[in-house]
Motif scaffolding. Structure first.
Motif, PDB file in Angstrom:
ATOM      1  N   THR A 101     -24.997  12.003  35.546  1.00 40.34           N
ATOM      2  CA  THR A 101     -24.036  12.726  34.711  1.00 40.34           C
ATOM      3  C   THR A 101     -22.599  12.297  34.985  1.00 40.34           C
ATOM      4  O   THR A 101     -21.737  12.435  34.123  1.00 40.34           O
ATOM      5  N   PRO A 105     -22.211  11.420  30.776  1.00 38.62           N
ATOM      6  CA  PRO A 105     -22.218  12.885  30.629  1.00 38.62           C
ATOM      7  C   PRO A 105     -23.302  13.423  29.705  1.00 38.62           C
ATOM      8  O   PRO A 105     -23.723  14.582  29.856  1.00 38.62           O
ATOM      9  N   ALA A 108     -26.694  15.362  30.858  1.00 38.87           N
ATOM     10  CA  ALA A 108     -26.805  16.798  31.122  1.00 38.87           C
ATOM     11  C   ALA A 108     -27.549  17.523  30.004  1.00 38.87           C
ATOM     12  O   ALA A 108     -28.167  18.574  30.234  1.00 38.87           O
TER      13      ALA A 108
END
Length: 225
Positions: A101, A105, A108
């Motif tokens: 993450t 990102p 997630a």
């Protein structure tokens, strides 16, 4: 192998993030990367809208979850959902997840770990893609069986610890070709019986001697035999 760490590519940044956290040991790090590199182009979930999970990949007995994380980082456009299934979530998965993450990102939202027994036949969504890296003894065969029950579109397995599985292979093959080759020939026949076209690949034996991949793709031209 050093190329995994050099530069500012996503690959290098993810490798360094894993290394800084000591997320997995060296052997498992390279096993996961090589398995991913040789299977990613062959894996696809069911393209039909009738499938309940037309963009899902499931990593069975996923352990630390690095294989799943690699798909979540680099194949998020192909698979909207990446599931890791294993009996217990290890602490190492937290480090793998944090590294992923940090550099990607979107992980997630598309990576999930579920504590489920691998032989749970309700665990796999219909039409998914399946991976299983070093499923020991009969665990690889369980992965094949439940994948077929879920009508998995594609699967990639790298077997490990052959003694029990080889018992189902003909004695002549075991004597002439060795236990591991005989066992994987036996698995190949089983996959074809279940309606899959199979290819063999391998990762470098310097990384692991248990280095053979069996890649299966659902044969849509014929029903299950």
């Amino acid at each position: 192998m050093d190329d995994l760490f050099r530069g500012e590519t996503l690959q290098a940044r993810f490798s360094r993030a894993l290394a800084i956290r000591r997320a997995v040991d060296r052997k498992e790090f390279f096993e996961a990367w090589e398995f991913f590199a040789r299977s990613r182009g062959s894996l696809q979930s069911c393209p039909s809208s009738s499938c309940s999970a037309h963009s899902t990949l499931v990593d069975l007995a996923g352990g630390h979850g690095l294989v799943a994380a690699l798909f979540a980082v680099f194949e998020h456009k192909r698979f909207e959902t990446i599931l890791v299934l294993d009996a217990k979530i290890p602490k190492s998965f937290g480090a793998v997840f944090d590294a992923a993450t940090e550099v990607a990102p979107w992980v997630a939202q598309n990576l999930d770990y579920q504590e489920r027994f691998v032989d749970d036949e309700t665990a796999l969504p219909d039409g998914c893609a399946v991976t299983c890296l070093h499923g020991c003894n009969t665990l690889t065969d369980t992965a094949i069986r439940i994948s077929a029950r879920a009508r998995a579109n594609t699967l990639a397995v790298m077997p490990c610890c052959y003694a029990q599985t080889a018992e189902g292979a003909p004695i002549a093959l075991r004597r002439s070709l060795g236990v591991s080759v005989a066992a994987d020939i036996h698995r190949t026949y089983e996959l074809e019986r279940l309606g899959y076209t199979v290819n063999w690949r391998s990762i470098p034996s310097q990384i692991t001697p248990m280095n053979r991949l069996l890649l299966g793709r659902k044969d849509t031209s014929s029903a299950l035999r």
